[in-house]
Design a protein around this motif. Structure first.
Motif, mmCIF file in Angstrom:
data_model
loop_
_atom_site.group_PDB
_atom_site.id
_atom_site.type_symbol
_atom_site.label_atom_id
_atom_site.label_comp_id
_atom_site.label_asym_id
_atom_site.label_seq_id
_atom_site.Cartn_x
_atom_site.Cartn_y
_atom_site.Cartn_z
ATOM 1 N N GLN A 136 35.021 42.992 51.284
ATOM 2 C CA GLN A 136 33.888 43.183 50.370
ATOM 3 C C GLN A 136 32.930 41.998 50.362
ATOM 4 O OE1 GLN A 136 33.458 46.074 48.525
ATOM 5 N NE2 GLN A 136 35.268 46.910 49.537
ATOM 6 N N LEU A 167 32.343 39.455 48.155
ATOM 7 C CA LEU A 167 31.605 39.312 46.908
ATOM 8 C C LEU A 167 31.646 37.851 46.466
ATOM 9 C CD1 LEU A 167 33.108 42.499 45.262
ATOM 10 C CD2 LEU A 167 30.706 42.190 45.912
ATOM 11 N N LYS A 199 31.011 44.087 41.729
ATOM 12 C CA LYS A 199 29.865 44.798 42.305
ATOM 13 C C LYS A 199 28.837 45.163 41.238
ATOM 14 C CE LYS A 199 32.564 46.926 45.973
ATOM 15 N NZ LYS A 199 33.231 48.159 46.403
#
Length: 193
Positions: free
Chosen positions: A59, A61, A32
């Motif tokens: 998430q 990502l 992040k």
């Protein structure tokens, strides 16, 4: 795995490895905070990896790859020489009864160094003073690496272990080792032939 590395070359992100990612607390936070880097986080324990992988799914990502494998075998098969900018070894098992299994005492450490770019860093963290003392000695004497040793700030929260140790008022240390210009390993010579 070659697809991951091919994608990295297109994106031109720095490639980072975390060995022993556990349930992924550091990996998720790192990804992040560093969208310009791609982290491959490796965990071999099935239950820890499953918890980590589940978190990666929520998430989403694009710069984080979770790998369930033995790190040594995986790295030997998957990573090109000089491909990494950073390697994280956060709170590895100290192997106090078998010091030959500590990262800087293992011949495999030289192979890791061959995968690191010039100026790249290996970050080792532990709460065990004899472990960090040995790592610092080996880094300088055996591996000839410049090092910086520092205490981990008491408010650091990279891993569940780190949070637990610091909450118990234990000192945690970090050793940052940098691969200098012109550094050669036996694996570099082998790759050149």
């Amino acid at each position: 795995m070659p697809e991951i590395l091919a994608d990295e070359q297109k994106i031109q992100r720095s490639l980072v490895i975390e060995i022993g990612a556990g349930k992924g607390m550091h990996a998720l936070s790192f990804a992040k905070q560093n969208p310009d880097k791609h982290l491959i986080a490796i965990e071999r324990t099935r239950n820890k990896f499953d918890a980590f992988f589940k978190m990666t799914q929520t998430q989403q990502l694009s710069n984080l790859t979770a790998v369930h494998a033995d790190a040594i075998a995986w790295i030997v098969q998957a990573l090109a020489p000089h491909s990494l900018t950073q390697i994280y070894l956060l709170y590895p098992n100290p192997e106090q009864h078998n010091p030959n299994q500590q990262w800087l005492n293992m011949p495999f450490f030289e192979f890791l160094l061959s995968r690191l770019q010039t100026g790249g860093e290996i970050v080792l963290a532990t709460n065990i003073e004899p472990y960090i003392d040995n790592a610092e000695e080996q880094a300088g004497t055996l591996w000839c690496l410049p090092t910086i040793r520092q205490e981990v700030p008491i408010d650091s929260q990279r891993t569940h272990f780190e949070i637990k140790y610091l909450a118990r008022k234990e000192t945690c240390w970090q050793l940052t080792m940098t691969k200098p210009e012109g550094y050669q390993t036996r694996f570099d010579a082998w790759q050149a032939n």
